[in-house]
Design an enzyme around this catalytic site. Sequence first.
Site, PDB file in Angstrom:
ATOM      1  N   SER A 135      -2.126 -14.914  23.609  1.00 21.89           N
ATOM      2  CA  SER A 135      -0.944 -14.596  22.797  1.00 21.89           C
ATOM      3  C   SER A 135      -0.909 -13.086  22.601  1.00 21.89           C
ATOM      4  O   SER A 135      -1.917 -12.394  22.805  1.00 21.89           O
ATOM      5  CB  SER A 135      -1.071 -15.293  21.441  1.00 21.89           C
ATOM      6  N   TYR A 144      -5.380 -17.161  13.336  1.00 17.17           N
ATOM      7  CA  TYR A 144      -4.785 -17.296  14.681  1.00 17.17           C
ATOM      8  C   TYR A 144      -5.103 -16.048  15.504  1.00 17.17           C
ATOM      9  O   TYR A 144      -5.498 -16.152  16.667  1.00 17.17           O
ATOM     10  CB  TYR A 144      -3.276 -17.507  14.544  1.00 17.17           C
TER      11      TYR A 144
HETATM   12  N1  LIG Z   1       5.143 -20.942  21.203  1.00 19.67           N
HETATM   13  C1  LIG Z   1       4.789 -19.652  21.074  1.00 19.67           C
HETATM   14  O1  LIG Z   1       5.556 -18.807  20.553  1.00 19.67           O
HETATM   15  C2  LIG Z   1       3.464 -19.178  21.595  1.00 19.67           C
HETATM   16  C3  LIG Z   1       3.267 -17.808  21.773  1.00 19.67           C
HETATM   17  C4  LIG Z   1       2.064 -17.339  22.259  1.00 19.67           C
HETATM   18  C5  LIG Z   1       1.060 -18.234  22.576  1.00 19.67           C
HETATM   19  N2  LIG Z   1       1.257 -19.568  22.390  1.00 19.67           N
HETATM   20  C6  LIG Z   1       0.158 -20.470  22.731  1.00 19.67           C
HETATM   21  O2  LIG Z   1       0.593 -21.358  23.724  1.00 19.67           O
HETATM   22  C7  LIG Z   1      -0.185 -22.555  23.676  1.00 19.67           C
HETATM   23  C8  LIG Z   1       0.745 -23.761  23.730  1.00 19.67           C
HETATM   24  O3  LIG Z   1       1.532 -23.782  22.543  1.00 19.67           O
HETATM   25  P1  LIG Z   1       3.029 -24.306  22.509  1.00 19.67           P
HETATM   26  O4  LIG Z   1       3.838 -23.218  21.926  1.00 19.67           O
HETATM   27  O5  LIG Z   1       3.424 -24.867  23.824  1.00 19.67           O
HETATM   28  O6  LIG Z   1       2.967 -25.437  21.367  1.00 19.67           O
HETATM   29  P2  LIG Z   1       2.671 -27.000  21.460  1.00 19.67           P
HETATM   30  O7  LIG Z   1       3.720 -27.714  22.208  1.00 19.67           O
HETATM   31  O8  LIG Z   1       2.416 -27.407  20.052  1.00 19.67           O
HETATM   32  O9  LIG Z   1       1.334 -27.072  22.299  1.00 19.67           O
HETATM   33  C9  LIG Z   1       0.054 -27.105  21.747  1.00 19.67           C
HETATM   34  C10 LIG Z   1      -0.729 -28.160  22.523  1.00 19.67           C
HETATM   35  O10 LIG Z   1      -2.092 -28.112  22.104  1.00 19.67           O
HETATM   36  C11 LIG Z   1      -2.529 -29.458  21.987  1.00 19.67           C
HETATM   37  N3  LIG Z   1      -3.634 -29.490  21.048  1.00 19.67           N
HETATM   38  C12 LIG Z   1      -3.618 -29.056  19.755  1.00 19.67           C
HETATM   39  N4  LIG Z   1      -4.810 -29.304  19.186  1.00 19.67           N
HETATM   40  C13 LIG Z   1      -5.566 -29.904  20.133  1.00 19.67           C
HETATM   41  C14 LIG Z   1      -6.886 -30.428  20.155  1.00 19.67           C
HETATM   42  N5  LIG Z   1      -7.700 -30.355  19.076  1.00 19.67           N
HETATM   43  N6  LIG Z   1      -7.350 -30.983  21.298  1.00 19.67           N
HETATM   44  C15 LIG Z   1      -6.552 -31.058  22.381  1.00 19.67           C
HETATM   45  N7  LIG Z   1      -5.311 -30.568  22.438  1.00 19.67           N
HETATM   46  C16 LIG Z   1      -4.829 -30.013  21.321  1.00 19.67           C
HETATM   47  C17 LIG Z   1      -1.341 -30.261  21.515  1.00 19.67           C
HETATM   48  O11 LIG Z   1      -1.443 -31.621  21.918  1.00 19.67           O
HETATM   49  P3  LIG Z   1      -1.936 -32.767  20.902  1.00 19.67           P
HETATM   50  O12 LIG Z   1      -1.318 -32.507  19.576  1.00 19.67           O
HETATM   51  O13 LIG Z   1      -1.471 -34.037  21.556  1.00 19.67           O
HETATM   52  O14 LIG Z   1      -3.428 -32.687  20.887  1.00 19.67           O
HETATM   53  C18 LIG Z   1      -0.199 -29.569  22.251  1.00 19.67           C
HETATM   54  O15 LIG Z   1       0.057 -30.211  23.491  1.00 19.67           O
HETATM   55  C19 LIG Z   1      -1.023 -22.454  22.403  1.00 19.67           C
HETATM   56  O16 LIG Z   1      -2.340 -22.041  22.727  1.00 19.67           O
HETATM   57  C20 LIG Z   1      -0.312 -21.367  21.614  1.00 19.67           C
HETATM   58  O17 LIG Z   1      -1.198 -20.694  20.732  1.00 19.67           O
HETATM   59  C21 LIG Z   1       2.435 -20.068  21.905  1.00 19.67           C
END
Ligand SMILES: NC(=O)c1ccc[n+]([C@@H]2O[C@H](COP(=O)([O-])OP(=O)(O)OC[C@H]3O[C@@H](n4cnc5c(N)ncnc54)[C@H](OP(=O)(O)O)[C@@H]3O)[C@@H](O)[C@H]2O)c1
Length: 234
Positions: free
Chosen positions: A143, A156
């Site tokens: 991120s 975070y």
């Molecule tokens: N959206 C943004 O603005 C943004 C920006 C920069 C970086 N990111 C990063 O991108 C990545 C994906 O995020 P996203 O935005 O696509 O949100 P998201 O759809 O909520 O994805 C997060 C994923 O992590 C999984 N997860 C959470 N806790 C877990 C655990 N204990 N074990 C296994 N899986 C787990 C969730 O699946 P389950 O709940 O089914 O376990 C979900 O599929 C994250 O690392 C986030 O920090 C996001």
Amino acid sequence: MNPLRATRALISGGASGIGLAIAEALASQGVELILASRRQGLLEQEAARLGARYRVRVLPLVLDVSDGDQVRAQHAQARALLGPIDLLVNNSGVGSDYLVQDLPESEWDRVMDTCAKGSFLLTRACLPDMLANRHGTIINIASQAARHGYARASVYCAAKFAVLGFAKALREEVQHQGIRVHTLCPGLVQVPPPACPGDRKPGWLQVEDLAEAVLYTLRQGAHVQLDEIGMTGI
Ligand SMILES: NC(=O)c1ccc[n+]([C@@H]2O[C@H](COP(=O)([O-])OP(=O)(O)OC[C@H]3O[C@@H](n4cnc5c(N)ncnc54)[C@H](OP(=O)(O)O)[C@@H]3O)[C@@H](O)[C@H]2O)c1
């Protein structure tokens, strides 16, 4: 091997948001997939959809990335069913919204364990095959919070800085053994994706942008090390 230099990918958090977009892009290129996270119903639904659409094997794998025993056992099961993994996408993560003085210890552990420890545990599980085959790629979804501090996001930021530091050290250990380590550092990404292009938020990245960046890293020659890739929407 296809031009992506990857045949079988494990994507943590691969059934939603950014991870699902990466899964879709890889499946479209013929890469076999393992989608790993906690929600069994969602995993099964998306695995079935991707498998039918792209005619590749897609395995749903229920695991909590922060649990070392689960990661070890489920990785072994996936390996037995599909074979060794040559692409790991460490994408699972959770956000947090607290001032430091209000941040519960349990919340610190939850975020650190999911983002940082989870990346370590999955990497440790996948590395032996990659090292034995002298071939593999590990892509971490960090991120901009791995580079900058943001108020109300201390844990975070700490977790994402940890992901980046871990990746840099890992790269030093494995880059001369056929393994590449890349880290994407996106700013705000619109998740869930908008229903139509007109609903796109100005200044935000889209999940497809991350998927395209993953394909880009995988198309590089084996001698190219991309290190960390910053991405922000305009
Ligand atoms: N959206 C943004 O603005 C943004 C920006 C920069 C970086 N990111 C990063 O991108 C990545 C994906 O995020 P996203 O935005 O696509 O949100 P998201 O759809 O909520 O994805 C997060 C994923 O992590 C999984 N997860 C959470 N806790 C877990 C655990 N204990 N074990 C296994 N899986 C787990 C969730 O699946 P389950 O709940 O089914 O376990 C979900 O599929 C994250 O690392 C986030 O920090 C996001």
